[in-house]
Design an enzyme around this catalytic site. Sequence first.
Site, PDB file in Angstrom:
ATOM      1  N   ASP A  66     -20.955  -5.546  39.743  1.00 63.36           N
ATOM      2  CA  ASP A  66     -21.815  -4.195  40.590  1.00 63.36           C
ATOM      3  C   ASP A  66     -22.579  -3.567  39.788  1.00 63.36           C
ATOM      4  OD1 ASP A  66     -21.604  -1.355  41.637  1.00 63.36           O
ATOM      5  OD2 ASP A  66     -19.983  -1.106  41.231  1.00 63.36           O
ATOM      6  N   PHE A 106     -17.228  -0.750  49.337  1.00 61.73           N
ATOM      7  CA  PHE A 106     -16.432  -0.580  47.543  1.00 61.73           C
ATOM      8  C   PHE A 106     -15.098  -1.519  48.634  1.00 61.73           C
ATOM      9  CE2 PHE A 106     -12.561   0.435  46.492  1.00 61.73           C
ATOM     10  CZ  PHE A 106     -13.459   0.524  44.404  1.00 61.73           C
ATOM     11  N   GLU A 138     -14.567 -12.588  36.564  1.00 64.73           N
ATOM     12  CA  GLU A 138     -14.852 -11.442  37.017  1.00 64.73           C
ATOM     13  C   GLU A 138     -14.204 -10.848  38.978  1.00 64.73           C
ATOM     14  OE1 GLU A 138     -15.195  -8.487  35.871  1.00 64.73           O
ATOM     15  OE2 GLU A 138     -16.532  -8.337  34.261  1.00 64.73           O
ATOM     16  N   ASP A 139     -14.011 -10.132  38.359  1.00 65.22           N
ATOM     17  CA  ASP A 139     -13.315  -9.484  40.454  1.00 65.22           C
ATOM     18  C   ASP A 139     -15.363  -9.626  40.942  1.00 65.22           C
ATOM     19  OD1 ASP A 139     -14.284  -7.501  38.557  1.00 65.22           O
ATOM     20  OD2 ASP A 139     -12.071  -6.189  39.579  1.00 65.22           O
ATOM     21  N   LYS A 197      -8.288  -6.320  35.046  1.00 65.15           N
ATOM     22  CA  LYS A 197      -7.037  -6.679  36.249  1.00 65.15           C
ATOM     23  C   LYS A 197      -7.159  -7.374  37.454  1.00 65.15           C
ATOM     24  CE  LYS A 197      -3.715  -2.906  35.334  1.00 65.15           C
ATOM     25  NZ  LYS A 197      -4.092  -2.195  34.641  1.00 65.15           N
ATOM     26  N   LYS A 244     -22.767  -7.704  43.958  1.00 62.29           N
ATOM     27  CA  LYS A 244     -23.215  -6.574  44.562  1.00 62.29           C
ATOM     28  C   LYS A 244     -24.744  -6.291  43.709  1.00 62.29           C
ATOM     29  CE  LYS A 244     -19.938  -3.036  44.830  1.00 62.29           C
ATOM     30  NZ  LYS A 244     -19.504  -1.966  45.007  1.00 62.29           N
ATOM     31  N   ARG A 259      -4.182  -4.228  45.624  1.00 63.53           N
ATOM     32  CA  ARG A 259      -4.399  -5.685  45.168  1.00 63.53           C
ATOM     33  C   ARG A 259      -4.100  -6.780  45.845  1.00 63.53           C
ATOM     34  NH1 ARG A 259      -7.009  -4.661  40.080  1.00 63.53           N
ATOM     35  NH2 ARG A 259      -6.615  -2.567  38.635  1.00 63.53           N
ATOM     36  N   ASP A 277      -8.976  -3.620  43.927  1.00 63.43           N
ATOM     37  CA  ASP A 277      -8.493  -1.891  43.969  1.00 63.43           C
ATOM     38  C   ASP A 277      -8.687  -1.203  44.322  1.00 63.43           C
ATOM     39  OD1 ASP A 277      -8.393  -1.553  41.155  1.00 63.43           O
ATOM     40  OD2 ASP A 277      -7.736  -0.151  41.275  1.00 63.43           O
TER      41      ASP A 277
HETATM   42  P1  IMP Z   1     -20.318  -3.356  36.611  1.00 63.09           P
HETATM   43  O1  IMP Z   1     -20.437  -1.868  37.809  1.00 63.09           O
HETATM   44  O2  IMP Z   1     -20.096  -3.982  37.280  1.00 63.09           O
HETATM   45  O3  IMP Z   1     -19.765  -2.712  35.341  1.00 63.09           O
HETATM   46  O4  IMP Z   1     -18.298  -3.105  37.344  1.00 63.09           O
HETATM   47  C1  IMP Z   1     -17.256  -2.592  36.965  1.00 63.09           C
HETATM   48  C2  IMP Z   1     -15.915  -2.254  37.944  1.00 63.09           C
HETATM   49  O5  IMP Z   1     -16.088  -1.674  39.123  1.00 63.09           O
HETATM   50  C3  IMP Z   1     -15.449  -4.346  37.892  1.00 63.09           C
HETATM   51  O6  IMP Z   1     -14.949  -4.850  37.014  1.00 63.09           O
HETATM   52  C4  IMP Z   1     -14.181  -3.366  39.076  1.00 63.09           C
HETATM   53  O7  IMP Z   1     -13.156  -3.471  38.415  1.00 63.09           O
HETATM   54  C5  IMP Z   1     -15.033  -2.415  39.488  1.00 63.09           C
HETATM   55  N1  IMP Z   1     -15.857  -1.983  40.646  1.00 63.09           N
HETATM   56  C6  IMP Z   1     -17.091  -1.940  41.135  1.00 63.09           C
HETATM   57  N2  IMP Z   1     -17.520  -2.389  42.080  1.00 63.09           N
HETATM   58  C7  IMP Z   1     -15.896  -2.844  42.757  1.00 63.09           C
HETATM   59  C8  IMP Z   1     -15.473  -2.468  44.434  1.00 63.09           C
HETATM   60  O8  IMP Z   1     -16.574  -2.555  45.796  1.00 63.09           O
HETATM   61  N3  IMP Z   1     -14.493  -2.173  44.150  1.00 63.09           N
HETATM   62  C9  IMP Z   1     -13.461  -3.078  43.217  1.00 63.09           C
HETATM   63  N4  IMP Z   1     -13.682  -2.202  42.062  1.00 63.09           N
HETATM   64  C10 IMP Z   1     -14.897  -2.484  41.963  1.00 63.09           C
HETATM   65 MG    MG Z   2     -12.955  -5.142  36.259  1.00 61.68          MG
END
Ligand code: IMP
Ligand code: MG
Length: 191
Positions: free
Chosen positions: A117, A166, A113-114, A57, A145, A179, A173
């Site tokens: 990470d 974070f 993407e948001d 989302k 990140k 959000r 969220d």
């Molecule tokens: P990934 O670790 O790159 O797979 O990120 C997976 C998901 O974790 C992201 O799409 C976000 O939904 C959530 N996420 C990771 N870091 C953050 C943050 O700093 N704030 C909010 N959501 C996060």
């Molecule tokens: Mg996500």
Amino acid sequence: MRRRRLAATKGWLMDYVTNVGKVLFDEETIAERVRELGRQLRADYGGRDLVVVGVLKGAFVFLADLIRAMDLPLTVDFAEIMSYGGGTETTEEVVLTKDVSVNIRDRDVLVVEDIVDTGLTTAFLLDHLRIREPRTLEVCALLYKPVKQRVEVPLRYVCFEVGDVFAVGYGLDYDGKYRNLPRLVTLKGVA
Ligand code: IMP
Ligand code: MG
């Protein structure tokens, strides 16, 4: 009725004061950078058959602003990925809960993407979309990140890079909340 509304507002304010750390990017900074990215995307995707895939989302607010800054013909679709956990750490179990519904074969796909990470969810989605043989497949992330990255993700467009924080707001969220904050902020005691 009015008293209840006041109490609800006060509750939200208290929550904000108690939990929000510092402002990472305010409304103006975000708007300026999104306009800039929009211009870049318009230059790169002009005359192409663009499908923008928002990842639900977290990306919906960014996506809504970004497509309006692009000013070119495009199709919007969504995919939803859940990584189980609910806290602040990404778990390895990633599940596609909503697939794209338009045909992306031989089209230019831009995944919005948001945040990237660890990169695990984005990499998972890209593998899934690549099977459909799009003409091109690129990623545009609101936040990147790099300190947490575990898998390589072809990240062509990044709105902002952040450190080991974070972030919430502007679509992102914590446990389903924040959000709707119009700016990107950190949460106290969460990293
Ligand atoms: P990934 O670790 O790159 O797979 O990120 C997976 C998901 O974790 C992201 O799409 C976000 O939904 C959530 N996420 C990771 N870091 C953050 C943050 O700093 N704030 C909010 N959501 C996060
Ligand atoms: Mg996500």
